[in-house]
Design a protein around this motif. Structure first.
Motif, PDB file in Angstrom:
ATOM      1  N   PRO A  88       0.832  -1.209   0.000  1.00 44.30           N
ATOM      2  CA  PRO A  88       0.000   0.000   0.000  1.00 44.30           C
ATOM      3  C   PRO A  88       0.869   1.262   0.000  1.00 44.30           C
ATOM      4  N   ALA A  89       0.219   2.409  -0.016  1.00 44.08           N
ATOM      5  CA  ALA A  89       0.940   3.683  -0.062  1.00 44.08           C
ATOM      6  C   ALA A  89       1.482   4.045   1.315  1.00 44.08           C
ATOM      7  N   VAL A  90       2.368   3.180   1.829  1.00 44.81           N
ATOM      8  CA  VAL A  90       2.963   3.373   3.151  1.00 44.81           C
ATOM      9  C   VAL A  90       4.252   4.165   3.027  1.00 44.81           C
ATOM     10  N   ALA A  91       4.763   4.625   4.156  1.00 40.09           N
ATOM     11  CA  ALA A  91       6.069   5.278   4.177  1.00 40.09           C
ATOM     12  C   ALA A  91       7.153   4.264   3.838  1.00 40.09           C
ATOM     13  N   ALA A  92       8.243   4.757   3.285  1.00 40.74           N
ATOM     14  CA  ALA A  92       9.329   3.866   2.879  1.00 40.74           C
ATOM     15  C   ALA A  92       9.821   3.009   4.044  1.00 40.74           C
ATOM     16  N   GLY A  93       9.789   3.571   5.244  1.00 38.88           N
ATOM     17  CA  GLY A  93      10.257   2.820   6.401  1.00 38.88           C
ATOM     18  C   GLY A  93       9.390   1.636   6.770  1.00 38.88           C
ATOM     19  N   ASP A  94       8.162   1.588   6.246  1.00 40.97           N
ATOM     20  CA  ASP A  94       7.251   0.480   6.550  1.00 40.97           C
ATOM     21  C   ASP A  94       7.268  -0.610   5.483  1.00 40.97           C
ATOM     22  N   VAL A  95       8.021  -0.399   4.420  1.00 39.21           N
ATOM     23  CA  VAL A  95       7.986  -1.327   3.286  1.00 39.21           C
ATOM     24  C   VAL A  95       8.443  -2.721   3.676  1.00 39.21           C
ATOM     25  N   ALA A  96       9.548  -2.836   4.384  1.00 40.42           N
ATOM     26  CA  ALA A  96      10.093  -4.155   4.716  1.00 40.42           C
ATOM     27  C   ALA A  96       9.095  -4.975   5.521  1.00 40.42           C
ATOM     28  N   GLY A  97       8.379  -4.328   6.451  1.00 44.04           N
ATOM     29  CA  GLY A  97       7.394  -5.041   7.250  1.00 44.04           C
ATOM     30  C   GLY A  97       6.236  -5.549   6.418  1.00 44.04           C
ATOM     31  N   VAL A  98       5.803  -4.764   5.427  1.00 44.42           N
ATOM     32  CA  VAL A  98       4.726  -5.206   4.546  1.00 44.42           C
ATOM     33  C   VAL A  98       5.187  -6.394   3.713  1.00 44.42           C
TER      34      VAL A  98
END
Length: 338
Positions: A88-98
């Motif tokens: 989703p349109a998350v912050a770059a810092g949340d990408v790894a968790g997704v």
């Protein structure tokens, strides 16, 4: 395509369960996914058009649910379907968790052009997906028609540096998609264009092919009226196809798997891993990717999970009304096609 006459309305209402499941991350403005599930003689079907869809459009979703629960699907030509991760349109810092929620996926679809965000946000997100997944992964972006042609050229020039597999519905109209393909070619921006909304929300989805507006098509079972209807659209377009989902529970995902498993040609990972975006599900053995793929198997809604995620009574009443309205549309369509 005229719909077959559906079962009597009373049978559908008797077979109805309605759930409301929270999302892990806000997705396209949605925080809870409501879905109506139907149990019929052939199994389970999912009727979950988004709340803003009018009966004429939402009735296709009911036709797909009836096909699943009362008719069944064509025989598959493959045993499993490769699946992409969805970011989703998350912050770059949340990408790894997704990405960690999608076991073994080597392709990712990244949402871009989100209202209130900037191109810099999109570049940061897509760049982080590329960094986390590595150079061998396939990365695609989905703008949901959020750009003008000029904006799409600018955005895809920047995002293309991340080596994109394709851009899904970068502009809203078929004409804009056709214009964009020419503009990208003139600027030597090598990003193929995929049509999604121009297929699933169109009265004439084959216009995409006639106007040379896309390099491939994205097809979804429910918005097109079922697996057989979607197969007919793919055949008529004559373009490579990617099967995707619409924030479905495992019941709805199983229909998408049936479509992908029935396609004569399947060159791309499919967007059928979106159960991972939900906080819960209606099946004990969720239809999620394992080692990057979903195998062909039956999916059954579990009574305890239906109770756990049961929608409030007022929402159930609303879905019963929607179902009745859509049933009337299908009956009228069947009469016109008779």
């Amino acid at each position: 395509m005229p719909s077959p006459t559906p079962p009597p309305l009373g049978d559908l209402l008797d077979a109805l369960s309605v759930v409301s499941i929270p999302l892990r991350t806000r997705f396209r403005g949605v925080t809870h996914r409501e879905a109506a599930l139907l149990r019929g003689p052939a199994g389970w079907g999912e009727f979950a058009p988004f709340l803003e869809y009018p009966p004429a459009e939402a009735s296709r979703w009911l036709a797909a649910a009836v096909e699943a629960a009362w008719v069944g699907w064509p025989d598959p030509v493959r045993d499993e379907v490769p699946v992409n991760a969805t970011v989703p349109a998350v912050a770059a810092g949340d990408v790894a968790g997704v990405l960690a929620r999608f076991d073994g996926c080597t392709t990712a679809k990244v949402k871009v052009a989100e209202t209130g965000q900037t191109l810099a946000d999109d570049v940061a997100r897509v760049s982080e997906v590329r960094r986390v997944m590595g150079p061998a992964a396939r990365v695609r972006v989905d703008a949901n028609g959020g750009w003008s042609v000029a904006e799409a050229v600018t955005a895809l020039t920047a995002l293309g540096r991340c080596d994109l597999e394709y851009a899904e519905q970068p502009c809203r109209t078929v004409e804009e998609l056709a214009e964009l393909r020419v503009a990208l070619a003139r600027r030597h921006v090598d990003v193929p264009v995929a049509a999604d909304e121009s297929i699933r929300k169109a009265t004439d989805p084959v216009r995409v092919a006639r106007l040379h507006a896309a390099d491939l098509v994205v097809v979804k079972v429910a918005p097109l009226g079922g697996v057989r209807a979607a197969l007919a659209v793919v055949e008529a377009c004559g373009l490579p196809a990617v099967v995707s989902s619409a924030l479905d529970t495992s019941v709805g995902i199983r229909a998408g798997v049936a479509l992908a498993a029935s396609l004569p040609r399947l060159d791309h990972a499919c967007g059928l891993g979106t159960v991972a975006l939900l906080e819960g599900d209606v099946a004990q053995d969720s239809c999620v990717p394992r080692r990057g793929a979903i195998g062909i198997r039956e999916v059954t809604a579990d009574p305890e999970l239906l109770d756990r995620w049961a929608a409030p009574p007022d929402r159930v009443d609303r879905w019963r009304t929607r179902l009745a309205d859509c049933h009337a549309e299908l009956v009228a369509s069947a009469r016109m096609g008779a």
